[in-house]
Design a protein around this motif. Structure first.
Motif, short mmCIF file in Angstrom:
data_model
loop_
_atom_site.label_atom_id
_atom_site.label_comp_id
_atom_site.label_asym_id
_atom_site.label_seq_id
_atom_site.Cartn_x
_atom_site.Cartn_y
_atom_site.Cartn_z
N ALA A 269 0.88 -1.28 -0.04
CA ALA A 269 0.13 -0.04 0.03
C ALA A 269 0.78 1.21 0.10
O ALA A 269 0.86 2.31 -0.82
CB ALA A 269 -0.95 -0.17 1.29
N SER B 122 0.91 3.89 -3.03
CA SER B 122 0.33 5.38 -3.04
C SER B 122 1.43 6.30 -2.88
O SER B 122 1.32 7.38 -3.41
CB SER B 122 -0.17 5.64 -1.16
OG SER B 122 0.66 4.94 -0.55
N THR B 123 2.81 5.90 -2.71
CA THR B 123 3.90 6.91 -3.01
C THR B 123 3.92 6.99 -4.59
O THR B 123 4.17 8.10 -5.10
CB THR B 123 5.32 6.24 -2.61
OG1 THR B 123 5.14 5.64 -1.42
CG2 THR B 123 6.26 6.92 -2.81
#
Lengths: 658, 158
Positions: free
Chosen positions: B14, B18-19
């Protein structure tokens, strides 16, 4: 005088190679292995001849003997000594001479190294192969690439080297390093031919030649990185790699050689991929010849290319012979080459190596295709087109990502089969390092998915390499840094640094042009301050004139210049580079037509470039460490081991059979 | 029920995703016109210098083309417009990006085909290996190997 002795030496080298070839053939045909001893004499003769030829050429260059055509065309009184010495590899004939010297060096070392086994047919065939290649290069020097031609009316002075080659010290080191790499691939090729002809296509020849391949590969890597550095420092456009045909020609054998270094481990371990490995070794050698053809025959225009000459058809013919011979031999030995093993699971070390090989082969294919495509298109419909940066960048980027991914996975994968649990266990820390790298890069101002993904994959790959080194050093102390696997991991760390440097310097490069009109003008750009201090003219002893522009970058003085080479009638930019581990600031003077005061400066700010050279150095160090024998020794068959003496003094050399 | 380990892995995944998503949204440093000029000038060959791009070369023509690109960038033209202008002013051989149609365009397709073919071959090899039944040595095989080993050991040579 120089011409006479030089030409005699080249002739002697050619004659010696032919004699050696004839002797080996005789020894093989008549089954008289004893004859092989005299080949040593021939090799000695050839070695002497090539050394004499090079010494004569250097002496002619240093004494400015313009009665030698090569010196008359490329030498110049007043050129600094270092570049005069380097003139040997500054043009076609001399570079073939250097090639021959290095080739003969390898030949002599192989002949000496295997002197006790000279009666072994595989060694005989390997020496024969090397001698044929040597004879070919001496023949080139007797014919179309003759470095020793006399000039009837010697000029008083010569034009000197291309100024571009005189503007940076790297010129003195980059070609010899590259040639040590290129030419070194002749050794594994020779043994591959020996293995194919004698039918001993098992793992023996691999073990003999593994080190040679890694050695050659290390120098090729080093040479390529030095070339990139030269390009970066000299051209001042903020780049280091331009997909120039000559760069590609050096990159192609590097790609297939890298593939081989990995897939050879599968063969050693599992006895598989024999045909593939033989093909890779032969392809690597063939590509060095093809590259020489493409870049030395004038079929492809390149800044690196020397003037057109008649060696093109000969090199192409030689390339065709190499391909025909190896394809024929591999076909002939097809049955013996069929391997018995199988790979249990794609998720295993050998599975990763296989994927690595497919990707490297595809990489080589893309580079080769892009390099020769203009030729193919022109042959088909006569259109003149160009293929450059946009093609190579777009095509190789996904390949780079896959390779980084594989580099992250392979070191943690066990041989044969990996269970999910093992994988999750071993990959956890590297993966955490990768995520951390991504988050940190974002916090430091990184943007765009491609560089951030690169940093992430680099983090995982770095974690995987460090994990291996950590385990190895814990177990073996300092020996955890040497040997093939551990040295290889250090090479990986170098590659990772280079990948990070690529991503950072390409994605976040900033460039701007400023015109400074008055002394004291100050500009701000990309976090740096530039102040114009003035101009200065500097005349060097060799005649070049530097028109320096004095600019203070963040408080320290830099002197980018336009350098006039009056003897060549050319003006080149001499950029200044000032760097840190964070970013490099490069200044280039833009020539203007106006005579009035002031200067136009192109500023290039490139983050992380310095890591490219650090990564290159790390790759060289890792290669050297990989060559240090690791803990595993070659097992000695019990029957051939020496009887163990009780008294160590007694087992003095006289008991050792020679 | 998730084990502790799989929760860590999900967390890492995750975080990575998301990065990546954030990285596409973040604005990089502002692009100056020179940044665009440099990017563009790498896409064109310098007509008089062998194998160098306009960006690398300091030849007079290369400087002229750079100035030309600079002017067009300042005028706010798109990359495509600038490319068209340069190709019509010079020659097609100035464009380092091969066209996507005709014989020339094959260069974009061939590598993809080769790569797909390569990985398909790899997959089929793995499938064949997986499908090969595990072979067990028969008693005859074992006896044969043993006799050969004895012979070899008695032979005295390695």
């Amino acid at each position: 005088m120089h011409v006479l002795i030089g030409y005699a030496a080249v002739s002697l080298g050619f004659a010696g190679s032919l004699l050696g070839i004839a002797t080996i053939i005789m020894s093989l045909v008549r089954k008289q292995p004893g004859l092989m001893r005299s080949v040593r004499v021939h090799v000695g003769l050839i070695t002497l001849a090539s050394i004499v030829a090079v010494v004569v050429m250097e002496s002619a260059l240093l004494q400015h003997d313009f009665s030698v055509k090569y010196v008359a065309e490329h030498g110049r009184i007043g050129t600094p000594v270092m570049f005069t010495v380097a003139t040997l590899w500054g043009a076609l004939e001399g570079s073939i001479l250097l090639w021959a010297l290095i080739l003969v060096g390898y030949l002599a070392i192989v002949a000496w190294r295997f002197r006790d086994r000279s009666e072994d047919p595989m060694v005989a065939w390997a020496l024969l192969t090397m001698l044929v290649v040597t004879a070919f290069f001496f023949a080139l020097m007797l014919g179309p690439a003759n470095p020793f031609i006399s000039v009837a009316n010697p000029p008083a002075n010569g034009p000197g080297l291309n100024p571009l080659l005189q503007n940076n010290v790297f010129m003195a080191f980059h070609p010899p390093m590259l040639y040590l790499g290129y030419v070194g691939f002749t050794v594994p090729f020779a043994f591959a031919i020996g293995a194919l002809v004698t039918g001993r296509v098992g793992e023996g020849w691999l073990i003999e030649t593994r080190r040679w391949t890694v050695f050659a590969w290390g120098f090729l890597t080093f040479g390529i990185v030095l070339g990139a550095w030269w390009s970066y420092e000299t051209l001042g456009w903020g780049g280091y790699w331009a997909w120039d045909p000559v760069e590609n020609a050096s990159f192609l054998p590097w790609l297939t050689g890298t593939a081989f270094i990995h897939s050879v481990m599968v063969q050693e371990r599992r006895g598989m991929l024999r045909v593939w490995n033989l093909s890779l070794v032969c392809a690597t050698f063939a590509l060095t010849i093809l590259g020489t053809f493409l870049t030395r025959s004038g079929v492809i225009a390149s800044v690196h290319a020397f003037s057109e000459s008649g060696i093109g058809p000969l090199l192409l013919g030689f390339f065709a012979v190499i391909v025909a011979v190896t394809v024929g031999l591999i076909g002939w030995r097809g049955d013996a080459l069929r391997s018995v093993g199988k790979i249990d699971s794609p998720v295993s070390r050998e599975g990763a190596f296989l994927a690595n090989n497919v990707v490297f082969a595809a990489f080589a294919f893309v580079v080769l295709l892009g390099t020769v495509w203009p030729l193919i298109v022109e042959a088909i419909n006569g259109d003149r087109i160009a293929v450059g940066n946009p093609f190579f960048d777009r095509m190789t980027m996904p390949i780079g990502f896959v390779l980084l991914f594989l580099m992250a996975m392979a070191p943690v994968l066990p041989w044969r089969k990996a269970s999910g649990e093992v994988l999750s266990d071993r990959l956890m820390w590297p993966a955490a390092a990768g995520v951390a790298a991504m988050i940190i890069s974002l916090l430091l101002g990184g943007a765009g998915w491609a560089p951030v993904l690169t940093f992430g994959l680099a983090g995982v790959a770095g974690g995987a390499a460090v994990r291996q080194l950590f385990i190895a050093t814990k177990r073996q102390g300092w020996r955890g840094f040497v040997g093939r696997t551990n040295g290889g991991m250090i090479v990986h760390l170098g590659v990772i640094l280079i990948a990070v440097a690529f991503a950072g310097s390409n994605a976040y490069l900033r460039q701007a042009e400023f015109s400074f009109d008055q002394v004291g003008d100050t500009k701000e750009f990309a976090g740096h301050t530039f102040t114009y201090i003035g101009d200065e003219e500097l005349v060097s002893p060799d005649g070049r004139i530097d028109d320096q522009v004095l600019i203070e970058v963040d408080g320290s003085l830099e002197r980018p210049a336009l350098t006039l080479f009056p003897f060549a009638g050319r003006t080149l930019g001499t950029p200044s580079t000032r760097g840190s581990l964070i970013d490099d600031v490069q200044l280039s003077v833009i020539p203007t037509n106006e005579e009035d005061a002031g200067a136009v400066i192109r500023v290039t700010v490139q983050p992380l470039v310095r890591w490219l050279w650090i990564g290159g150095a790390l790759m060289a160090i890792g290669t050297a460490l990989a060559l240090v024998p690791g803990k595993r020794r070659r097992p000695t068959a019990p029957t051939s081991a020496l009887p163990v003496s009780d008294d160590p003094v007694d087992s003095s050399p006289d008991v050792v059979p020679v | 029920m998730f084990s502790k380990r799989s929760i860590i892995w999900l967390g890492l995944l995750a975080a990575a995703l998301s990065t990546l998503v954030i990285s596409t949204q973040v604005d990089g440093p502002p692009r100056t016109n020179e940044d665009r000029v440099r990017a563009l000038s790498q896409d064109f060959a310098c007509p008089t210098c062998d194998g160098q791009s306009v960006a690398e070369s300091n030849a007079v023509v290369a400087q002229e083309i750079r100035r030309d690109i600079r002017r067009q960038v300042d005028e706010g033209q798109t990359d495509a417009e600038i490319t068209d202008a340069l190709v019509s002013a010079y020659d097609e051989s100035i464009d380092l990006r091969p066209r996507s149609g005709g014989v020339v365009g094959l260069i974009w397709i061939v590598p993809v085909v080769v790569m797909v073919f390569g990985f398909a071959a790899l997959a089929s090899v793995f499938r064949r290996w997986r499908d090969t039944a595990v072979q067990t040595a028969s008693d005859d095989d074992v006896e044969l190997v043993e006799s050969l080993r004895r012979e070899r050991a008695g032979d005295g040579s390695s």
